[in-house]
Write an enzyme that holds these catalytic residues in place. Structure first.
Site, mmCIF file in Angstrom:
data_model
loop_
_atom_site.group_PDB
_atom_site.id
_atom_site.type_symbol
_atom_site.label_atom_id
_atom_site.label_comp_id
_atom_site.label_asym_id
_atom_site.label_seq_id
_atom_site.Cartn_x
_atom_site.Cartn_y
_atom_site.Cartn_z
ATOM 1 N N CYS A 97 29.706 134.576 12.718
ATOM 2 C CA CYS A 97 28.512 134.984 11.990
ATOM 3 C C CYS A 97 28.901 135.591 10.646
ATOM 4 C CB CYS A 97 27.721 136.001 12.812
ATOM 5 S SG CYS A 97 26.177 136.512 12.012
ATOM 6 N N CYS A 149 26.853 143.228 10.901
ATOM 7 C CA CYS A 149 26.240 144.236 11.774
ATOM 8 C C CYS A 149 27.331 144.946 12.581
ATOM 9 C CB CYS A 149 25.233 143.571 12.705
ATOM 10 S SG CYS A 149 23.960 142.601 11.843
ATOM 11 N N CYS A 166 28.073 144.384 16.499
ATOM 12 C CA CYS A 166 28.122 143.032 17.053
ATOM 13 C C CYS A 166 29.536 142.472 17.120
ATOM 14 C CB CYS A 166 27.236 142.108 16.224
ATOM 15 S SG CYS A 166 27.106 140.449 16.921
ATOM 16 N N CYS A 204 15.676 133.053 27.048
ATOM 17 C CA CYS A 204 15.869 133.471 25.662
ATOM 18 C C CYS A 204 17.013 132.666 25.059
ATOM 19 C CB CYS A 204 16.188 134.956 25.594
ATOM 20 S SG CYS A 204 14.930 135.991 26.388
ATOM 21 N N CYS A 234 11.780 131.941 24.617
ATOM 22 C CA CYS A 234 11.871 132.843 23.473
ATOM 23 C C CYS A 234 13.074 132.429 22.641
ATOM 24 C CB CYS A 234 12.025 134.289 23.937
ATOM 25 S SG CYS A 234 12.216 135.504 22.597
ATOM 26 N N CYS A 244 8.758 139.868 19.686
ATOM 27 C CA CYS A 244 9.645 140.643 20.555
ATOM 28 C C CYS A 244 10.633 141.378 19.651
ATOM 29 C CB CYS A 244 10.374 139.706 21.515
ATOM 30 S SG CYS A 244 11.664 140.482 22.514
ATOM 31 N N ARG A 289 11.824 146.303 28.080
ATOM 32 C CA ARG A 289 12.846 145.530 28.778
ATOM 33 C C ARG A 289 14.188 146.256 28.789
ATOM 34 N NH1 ARG A 289 13.156 140.477 25.865
ATOM 35 N NH2 ARG A 289 11.113 140.202 26.794
#
Length: 359
Positions: free
Chosen positions: A71, A75, A78, A115, A148, A208, A278
């Site tokens: 990626c 972040c 992560c 998801c 999702c 979400c 959740r």
């Protein structure tokens, strides 16, 4: 210990939430600093809110990691970030057949929502197009199962195309408050995330969006992100607890306790009395033996693995739900046969799926 005069009664907080009244900043700060000796009282009171709106149902969700690692975003939390040296499996997009097979494992374990997650700043139009056949196969095989997508920042028109492809919901977490977002990411801003959630809602996707706790935030920061999320009015709110991967800037940060996690979940339920709350990443390692108590606050949980880390065995998750006095939404209603969670466990080992480990 006597309750301090400034601390509201747990029953009063619950009554206000039952009336869908927003808790004040002071009330939320009080919940986040609730004393350990009164924690059961808090859980019992806030649990009434969860039961009023969701009864004894627990919704199971299942992650499929479509594209892992590499990626370009930085972040801090992560393992797939730019510059990460975390020991994870990296691979490009799964095929539609691989995605369908992976989703089938979660559905066989009782998941009502699948998801589909891909690493990266955001999808290209080609990525959006390639997702359509996978969504079609999942829905053809599993009528009634929600899909999702979680693909990063959306460009104009992409949310509409995802909706046309059959996607039901879009996840994009705020993670932390706008005031401190720059502390955890420099390659995009808080406003970018807010814009993506709004695009999803505008296109008719169920929004979400949630948070990550344990990144060094203060109680004030947690109240801030809950307020930011409330402003977006998401249908579901994942509460993640930091997994401090080696090879990331937050490696070694183990500041959460099970009691702290329960307080955070109680605060989230009071802010979102009738939205899906959740239990998400990190629940096993941070809540530990208090996971069953957490189900009295959260009405939804991820089953099995996460993106680049292993969760608990699916069979144990299902047994925990039952032992806590709850039932799995859909799968155990209307006389349905008992769940068979073995495929979830098989998927964790990569057996028989043709997928990379932890895919």
């Amino acid at each position: 210990m006597a309750r301090p005069e400034h601390r509201p009664a747990a029953a009063g907080l619950a009554q206000a939430a039952l009336r869908r009244e927003r808790p004040s900043r002071a009330d939320l700060l009080s919940v986040l600093s609730w004393p350990d000796e009164g924690l059961l009282e808090l859980v019992a009171a806030v649990g009434r809110v969860r039961r009023r709106f969701f009864g004894d149902r627990v919704k199971l969700n299942y992650l499929v990691n479509l594209k892992s690692g590499l990626c370009p975003e930085d972040c801090a939390y992560c393992s797939q970030r730019l510059g990460s040296t975390a020991d994870i499996v990296t691979y490009t997009w799964l095929s539609a057949e691989q995605t369908r097979d992976a989703a089938a494992c979660g559905v066989a374990g009782g998941a009502a929502r699948v998801c589909l997650v891909a690493s990266g700043r955001g999808p290209t139009d080609r990525d959006v197009a390639r997702l359509a056949p996978a969504v079609a196969r999942i829905k053809e095989d599993n009528p009634g199962v929600e899909v999702c997508a979680c693909l990063g920042l959306l460009s104009p028109g992409q949310a509409e195309r995802l909706r046309e492809a059959g996607v039901d919901a879009y996840n994009h977490n705020l993670n932390t408050s706008g005031e401190r977002y720059a502390d955890i990411c420099s390659t995009h801003g808080f406003a970018d995330r807010v814009d993506t959630v709004r695009q999803a809602r505008h296109a008719g996707l169920s929004p979400c969006s949630g948070l990550i706790a344990g990144m060094g935030e203060s109680d004030e920061d947690l109240v801030g992100v809950l307020g930011d999320l409330r402003g977006l009015d998401p249908d579901s709110v994942p509460v993640n607890f930091l997994i401090p991967f080696d090879g990331t800037p937050l490696a070694g940060r183990w500041e959460l306790t099970p009691q702290r996690c329960l307080r955070i979940l109680a605060a989230a339920r009071l802010v979102f009395p009738d939205s899906e709350v959740r239990l998400a990443g990190g629940r096993e390692i941070h809540l530990r033996g208090l996971q069953p108590l957490a189900l009295h606050l959260a009405d939804s949980v991820f089953l099995g693995d996460y993106l680049t880390s292993e969760g608990g065995p699916g069979a144990e998750d299902l047994q925990m739900v039952r032992d806590a006095g709850f039932r799995v939404q859909g799968a155990e209603e209307a006389g349905a046969p008992p769940l068979r969670p073995d495929p979830v466990r098989l998927r964790r080992r990569g057996a028989g799926t043709g997928l990379p480990p932890n895919a």
